[in-house]
Design a protein around this motif. Structure first.
Motif, PDB file in Angstrom:
ATOM      1  N   PHE A 283       5.376 -37.604 -38.773  1.00 47.29           N
ATOM      2  CA  PHE A 283       6.716 -37.750 -38.199  1.00 47.29           C
ATOM      3  C   PHE A 283       7.691 -38.304 -39.229  1.00 47.29           C
ATOM      4  O   PHE A 283       8.817 -37.832 -39.369  1.00 47.29           O
ATOM      5  CB  PHE A 283       6.651 -38.672 -36.978  1.00 47.29           C
TER       6      PHE A 283
ATOM      7  N   ASP B 189      11.386 -47.997 -35.631  1.00 45.55           N
ATOM      8  CA  ASP B 189      12.155 -46.769 -35.700  1.00 45.55           C
ATOM      9  C   ASP B 189      12.101 -46.222 -37.107  1.00 45.55           C
ATOM     10  O   ASP B 189      12.663 -46.794 -38.024  1.00 45.55           O
ATOM     11  CB  ASP B 189      13.620 -47.013 -35.328  1.00 45.55           C
TER      12      ASP B 189
ATOM     13  N   PHE C 166       8.662 -35.626 -41.424  1.00 49.91           N
ATOM     14  CA  PHE C 166       9.626 -34.753 -40.747  1.00 49.91           C
ATOM     15  C   PHE C 166      11.037 -35.327 -40.846  1.00 49.91           C
ATOM     16  O   PHE C 166      11.985 -34.631 -41.220  1.00 49.91           O
ATOM     17  CB  PHE C 166       9.221 -34.579 -39.278  1.00 49.91           C
TER      18      PHE C 166
ATOM     19  N   ARG D  14      11.960 -39.158 -29.479  1.00 45.45           N
ATOM     20  CA  ARG D  14      13.412 -39.061 -29.509  1.00 45.45           C
ATOM     21  C   ARG D  14      13.868 -39.111 -30.950  1.00 45.45           C
ATOM     22  O   ARG D  14      13.257 -39.765 -31.780  1.00 45.45           O
ATOM     23  CB  ARG D  14      14.063 -40.244 -28.784  1.00 45.45           C
TER      24      ARG D  14
ATOM     25  N   GLU E  56      22.020 -42.267 -36.714  1.00 42.06           N
ATOM     26  CA  GLU E  56      22.613 -43.584 -36.652  1.00 42.06           C
ATOM     27  C   GLU E  56      23.711 -43.702 -37.704  1.00 42.06           C
ATOM     28  O   GLU E  56      23.581 -43.233 -38.824  1.00 42.06           O
ATOM     29  CB  GLU E  56      21.526 -44.651 -36.883  1.00 42.06           C
TER      30      GLU E  56
ATOM     31  N   PHE F 275       8.016 -29.676 -33.871  1.00 43.19           N
ATOM     32  CA  PHE F 275       7.111 -30.663 -34.452  1.00 43.19           C
ATOM     33  C   PHE F 275       6.228 -31.276 -33.360  1.00 43.19           C
ATOM     34  O   PHE F 275       5.009 -31.346 -33.495  1.00 43.19           O
ATOM     35  CB  PHE F 275       7.914 -31.755 -35.159  1.00 43.19           C
TER      36      PHE F 275
ATOM     37  N   ARG G 229      29.307 -55.230 -29.667  1.00 45.77           N
ATOM     38  CA  ARG G 229      27.885 -55.269 -29.350  1.00 45.77           C
ATOM     39  C   ARG G 229      27.126 -55.952 -30.472  1.00 45.77           C
ATOM     40  O   ARG G 229      27.232 -55.578 -31.634  1.00 45.77           O
ATOM     41  CB  ARG G 229      27.381 -53.834 -29.162  1.00 45.77           C
TER      42      ARG G 229
ATOM     43  N   PHE H  19      28.122 -34.729 -41.680  1.00 47.20           N
ATOM     44  CA  PHE H  19      29.034 -34.867 -40.548  1.00 47.20           C
ATOM     45  C   PHE H  19      30.384 -35.377 -41.013  1.00 47.20           C
ATOM     46  O   PHE H  19      30.542 -35.691 -42.183  1.00 47.20           O
ATOM     47  CB  PHE H  19      28.443 -35.832 -39.516  1.00 47.20           C
TER      48      PHE H  19
ATOM     49  N   LEU I  99      21.746 -33.990 -43.599  1.00 44.27           N
ATOM     50  CA  LEU I  99      22.769 -34.416 -42.647  1.00 44.27           C
ATOM     51  C   LEU I  99      24.152 -34.286 -43.246  1.00 44.27           C
ATOM     52  O   LEU I  99      24.425 -34.789 -44.334  1.00 44.27           O
ATOM     53  CB  LEU I  99      22.548 -35.881 -42.243  1.00 44.27           C
TER      54      LEU I  99
ATOM     55  N   TRP J  23      17.669 -39.470 -33.213  1.00 47.49           N
ATOM     56  CA  TRP J  23      19.111 -39.661 -33.122  1.00 47.49           C
ATOM     57  C   TRP J  23      19.651 -39.935 -34.513  1.00 47.49           C
ATOM     58  O   TRP J  23      18.887 -40.265 -35.432  1.00 47.49           O
ATOM     59  CB  TRP J  23      19.458 -40.822 -32.186  1.00 47.49           C
TER      60      TRP J  23
ATOM     61  N   GLY K 172      23.913 -40.414 -46.988  1.00 45.97           N
ATOM     62  CA  GLY K 172      25.366 -40.497 -47.006  1.00 45.97           C
ATOM     63  C   GLY K 172      25.966 -41.278 -45.859  1.00 45.97           C
ATOM     64  O   GLY K 172      26.923 -40.856 -45.247  1.00 45.97           O
ATOM     65  N   GLY K 173      25.405 -42.445 -45.566  1.00 46.12           N
ATOM     66  CA  GLY K 173      25.970 -43.258 -44.505  1.00 46.12           C
ATOM     67  C   GLY K 173      25.343 -43.013 -43.150  1.00 46.12           C
ATOM     68  O   GLY K 173      25.433 -43.860 -42.278  1.00 46.12           O
ATOM     69  N   TYR K 174      24.740 -41.875 -42.953  1.00 46.89           N
ATOM     70  CA  TYR K 174      24.063 -41.590 -41.695  1.00 46.89           C
ATOM     71  C   TYR K 174      22.562 -41.624 -41.887  1.00 46.89           C
ATOM     72  O   TYR K 174      22.056 -41.326 -42.962  1.00 46.89           O
ATOM     73  CB  TYR K 174      24.486 -40.226 -41.154  1.00 46.89           C
ATOM     74  N   GLU K 175      21.886 -42.020 -40.824  1.00 46.35           N
ATOM     75  CA  GLU K 175      20.433 -42.035 -40.860  1.00 46.35           C
ATOM     76  C   GLU K 175      19.891 -41.187 -39.728  1.00 46.35           C
ATOM     77  O   GLU K 175      20.353 -41.304 -38.600  1.00 46.35           O
ATOM     78  CB  GLU K 175      19.893 -43.455 -40.678  1.00 46.35           C
ATOM     79  N   LEU K 176      18.903 -40.392 -40.019  1.00 46.65           N
ATOM     80  CA  LEU K 176      18.165 -39.721 -38.955  1.00 46.65           C
ATOM     81  C   LEU K 176      17.034 -40.639 -38.546  1.00 46.65           C
ATOM     82  O   LEU K 176      16.150 -40.951 -39.351  1.00 46.65           O
ATOM     83  CB  LEU K 176      17.620 -38.372 -39.432  1.00 46.65           C
ATOM     84  N   LYS K 177      17.072 -41.123 -37.337  1.00 42.35           N
ATOM     85  CA  LYS K 177      16.048 -42.036 -36.861  1.00 42.35           C
ATOM     86  C   LYS K 177      15.310 -41.410 -35.694  1.00 42.35           C
ATOM     87  O   LYS K 177      15.775 -40.433 -35.096  1.00 42.35           O
ATOM     88  CB  LYS K 177      16.666 -43.363 -36.441  1.00 42.35           C
ATOM     89  N   GLY K 178      14.184 -41.963 -35.370  1.00 42.76           N
ATOM     90  CA  GLY K 178      13.427 -41.412 -34.257  1.00 42.76           C
ATOM     91  C   GLY K 178      12.242 -42.260 -33.870  1.00 42.76           C
ATOM     92  O   GLY K 178      11.848 -43.167 -34.604  1.00 42.76           O
ATOM     93  N   ARG K 179      11.723 -41.956 -32.746  1.00 38.60           N
ATOM     94  CA  ARG K 179      10.524 -42.604 -32.244  1.00 38.60           C
ATOM     95  C   ARG K 179       9.629 -41.553 -31.630  1.00 38.60           C
ATOM     96  O   ARG K 179      10.104 -40.570 -31.085  1.00 38.60           O
ATOM     97  CB  ARG K 179      10.853 -43.610 -31.144  1.00 38.60           C
TER      98      ARG K 179
ATOM     99  N   GLU L 297      14.212 -33.509 -42.663  1.00 33.75           N
ATOM    100  CA  GLU L 297      15.395 -33.083 -41.909  1.00 33.75           C
ATOM    101  C   GLU L 297      16.594 -33.999 -42.156  1.00 33.75           C
ATOM    102  O   GLU L 297      17.736 -33.572 -42.096  1.00 33.75           O
ATOM    103  CB  GLU L 297      15.079 -33.044 -40.418  1.00 33.75           C
TER     104      GLU L 297
END
Lengths: 136, 136
Positions: free
Chosen positions: B123, B20, B126, A33, A37, A126, B2, B136, B134, A35, B26-33, B130
């Motif tokens: 990974f 993860d 990758f 997955r 963040e 990938f 939360r 947004f 980012l 996403w 720029g404040g956003y992170e591309l995360k994944g598992r 990528e």
DNA sequence: AACCGTTATTCCCGAATGTATATAACTATA
DNA sequence: TATAGTTATATACATTCGGGAATAACGGTT
């Protein structure tokens, strides 16, 4: 004895890729997955982006939620979470009016959807590439 | 409102990468598992592989679990899940004996750990690549 | 002013995880 | 035979997550 986890939502009218991209090789699958963040947890992920698409399609959070088998409450929380983290709002809601109100994507929202799918497609490639060499 | 989710285990003696993988832009992170799925759910993932490494290091499920801040019960379930899904067992346990027993990795187990880290490194690259684009 | 469908908000509940705890089983060694 | 440290197993408890349901707010339209 662990029961299979229930899918997060029902695929309805569209042919929906699974939230977990996967590649099978000899009994094993490489799954994953991704996403994006933001400042307070997940900003955009597979389910959220599908929700945005459905909102664009139906013009309503409640109809989008129903089409995914998701509760309105949850869908609303996702929309709220997205908008609170976005620099510019991705979703515009309106309350009241002749049809009770509605929700639509902003231009930034449509761009975000497209941007996520771009990365997601590369991610699937990938997994495809790396999953081909699994041996355990 | 939360609360931040508690980390699945405490990094103890080793400098541990997070479960993860992430890349900030720029404040956003591309995360994944990513994980490898077998006949009945997850077969190998980040936490499981770290657990295997700890078992190899300490020679005991209980010590490995404690070093990760994980309950023995959970660690045992993971080990059991791994071995039930592996073609050849990755872990060998022994009960009783002078030191009460112990657990060690088989050759297949060491190979599995190495194989997973190989894919995981790719990974991370990758995500790095990528995540750099980012907007947004 | 009444209607209507949607957004916005709250409370309760069940499922799924994982921790904590207690206890049994095991076996080389002293 | 007793010891000791670990694996193996069951029960209880806390937390998190999301669904379900109920209700208020809203505001064009009639």
């Amino acid at each position: 004895m662990r029961r299979k986890t229930r899918p997060r939502f029902k695929p309805s009218n569209k042919d929906l890729s699974p939230a977990d991209a996967a590649v099978r090789k000899g009994g094993y699958e490489l799954k994953g997955r991704i996403w994006i963040e933001g400042t307070s947890g997940t900003f955009l992920g597979y389910g959220r982006v599908v929700l945005l698409e459905r909102i664009a399609e139906f013009g309503s959070i409640s109809k989008a939620a129903k089409s995914m088998g998701m509760s309105y409450r949850h869908a609303w929380e996702l929309v709220d979470s997205i908008n609170r983290q976005a620099r510019r709002p991705l979703i515009e809601t309106s309350v009241g009016g002749k049809k009770g109100g509605g929700t639509k994507l902003t231009e930034a929202g449509r761009e975000a959807v497209e941007g996520f799918w771009n990365i997601y497609e590369k991610f699937k490639r990938f997994l495809n590439k790396e999953g081909a060499s699994l041996q355990f």
